[in-house]
Design an enzyme around this catalytic site. Structure first.
Site, PDB file in Angstrom:
ATOM      1  CB  CYS A  53      34.234  33.402  85.750  1.00 53.84           C
ATOM      2  SG  CYS A  53      32.597  33.854  85.148  1.00 53.84           S
ATOM      3  N   GLY A 195      35.092  24.479  76.710  1.00 50.57           N
ATOM      4  CA  GLY A 195      34.253  24.274  77.889  1.00 50.57           C
ATOM      5  C   GLY A 195      32.899  24.924  77.670  1.00 50.57           C
TER       6      GLY A 195
END
Length: 436
Positions: A53, A195
């Site tokens: 990310c 997740g």
């Protein structure tokens, strides 16, 4: 010219999230992109990529680093429909020793948005395994990845940088707790996604006494996770109830792997209470809301909290960089020691030294007349050359194969020709039972 290690990448430091999220690949698509790029550019011997990310980075063992950077930017811009100029201004480039140091810093979480978080080490290991299994990287990047993981373990063992480390998940929860200290709202939150990030958020929220509702497209996976925690404050809700949930909860934490927004403006209803939403996904999960009284945080917005974290652990960070520097030097020295010609020379020198030592001893003891010294020395020289012919030929033949590292390290260990073995006795180091 010898191939070099090269890193090309984009991170939270230079590339804003709205562009960074466009560069995100699903794993299968990423491997296809890498395979195509490697095939199109013969100067690339090995390639791997790390996508999180906070960063999209490419690691190479290759010739012509300047040309590779140009071609990679062009390929990325074409594949992801991104302006190439915006990529050029945000590109971070490192070659050889600087590339080695950078990769070690990344794997050790010194280059992360949250310094000390341990998630990046696992992500790095998974990225390497995927690229190795796909045949994209081999001996040279395996060496680099192996040492990077050793370095990460060394940093954890030598410092307390990870003992109080905070992930993006815990930073978001910490921000929610600060809001609770000034706002009279219920300690209830919803989490979307199960997740790794979503699971971390749930654990942090539960540890802080929140009542949590968990939403996930795969309901059974969410139930399995909730069952593993066995906490009555965690309840699983069907994904079909998502719209109702976002309009009844004060706190929302969203961390899915969806390629598009899962919460759209059409789903948001007017409410008479304030809401704080944390979008922890890249690409982002939440469309920017137009409804007032909703405060939306992205991963980049949490940098203020991260700055405090950095200040608190500045001393450990300095020590961690020293550890990374030591591992970088060790790696460079080890690479130099892997050259087979110096190793063969040392082996022959050892054999010659032993032969001459015994020859002089025999003359001194009277076992051999002095006048035979040169003749016997030539005989001994031919004898150890004949004896060493097959081992040295095999070493040269395999010098550029995966097993070459192991053969060289075994030879050094057997004949005491160097320092301790630095490479694991398996080429595919990430499959070691000991782990990292």
């Amino acid at each position: 010219m010898q191939p070099l290690y090269l890193t090309l990448g984009f991170s939270h430091k230079l590339l804003p999230i709205d562009t960074r999220e466009k560069l995100v690949f699903k794993q299968e698509a990423l491997l296809e992109f890498l395979a195509h790029f490697k095939k199109e550019h013969p100067s690339v011997h090995e390639i791997m990529a790390l996508c999180t990310c906070n960063r999209v980075e490419f690691y190479f063992y290759a010739h012509s680093p300047d040309q590779i950077a140009h071609h990679l930017l062009k390929a990325l811009a074409h594949t992801k429909q991104v302006d190439v100029k915006s990529l050029q201004t945000s590109l971070e480039t490192h070659t050889q020793e600087h590339a080695i140091h950078h990769v070690f810093c990344v794997a050790s979480s010194l280059d992360s948005l949250v310094v000390g978080e341990t998630q990046i080490t696992g992500q790095f290991k998974d990225a390497f395994k995927a690229c190795l299994q796909a045949g994209l990287c081999a001996k040279h990047l395996s060496r680099l990845a192996h040492f990077a993981l050793k370095c990460a373990a060394g940093v954890r063992n030598a410092t307390a940088i990870s003992s109080q480390a905070v992930s993006i998940a815990s930073v978001a929860v910490k921000q929610a707790l600060e809001i609770l200290s000034t706002e009279e709202v219920d300690k209830r939150a919803m989490v979307v996604g199960v997740g790794e990030m979503g699971q971390l958020v749930c654990k942090h929220l539960l540890a802080k006494g929140f009542a949590v509702e968990l939403y996930n497209r795969n309901l059974e996976r969410a139930k399995d996770f909730a069952k593993s925690l066995d906490d009555s404050n965690l309840q699983v809700q069907p994904f079909s109830a998502l719209e109702q949930g976002i309009n009844t909860h004060t706190f929302l934490f969203c961390a899915t792997r969806a390629p598009h927004s899962v919460i759209t403006t059409e789903m948001i209803h007017p409410c008479n209470f304030r809401r704080w939403w944390f979008d922890l996904a890249v690409p982002r999960d939440i469309e920017p809301p137009t409804e007032p009284h909703i405060w939306l945080y992205s991963v980049d917005d949490l940098q203020g909290v991260v700055a405090q974290n950095l200040e608190q652990r500045q001393k450990d960070t300095r020590h961690a960089y020293q550890v990374v520097g030591q591992f970088s030097i060790k790696f460079a020295q080890w690479l130099q020691s892997l050259e087979v010609d110096p190793l063969i020379k040392d082996l022959r020198g050892l054999a010659k030294e032993a032969a001459l030592k015994e020859l002089h001893r025999a003359i001194k003891k009277g076992f051999l007349p002095q006048e035979y010294e040169q003749s016997v020395a030539r005989i001994l020289h031919n004898a150890f050359n004949t004896f060493l012919h097959h081992p040295t030929a095999t070493l040269k033949k395999n010098a550029h194969k995966p097993e070459g590292d192991m053969l060289g390290e075994c030879l050094k260990s057997l004949f005491n020709l160097g320092k301790e073995s630095m490479f694991i006795n398996r080429y595919k180091c990430e499959f070691s039972e000991e782990g990292f």
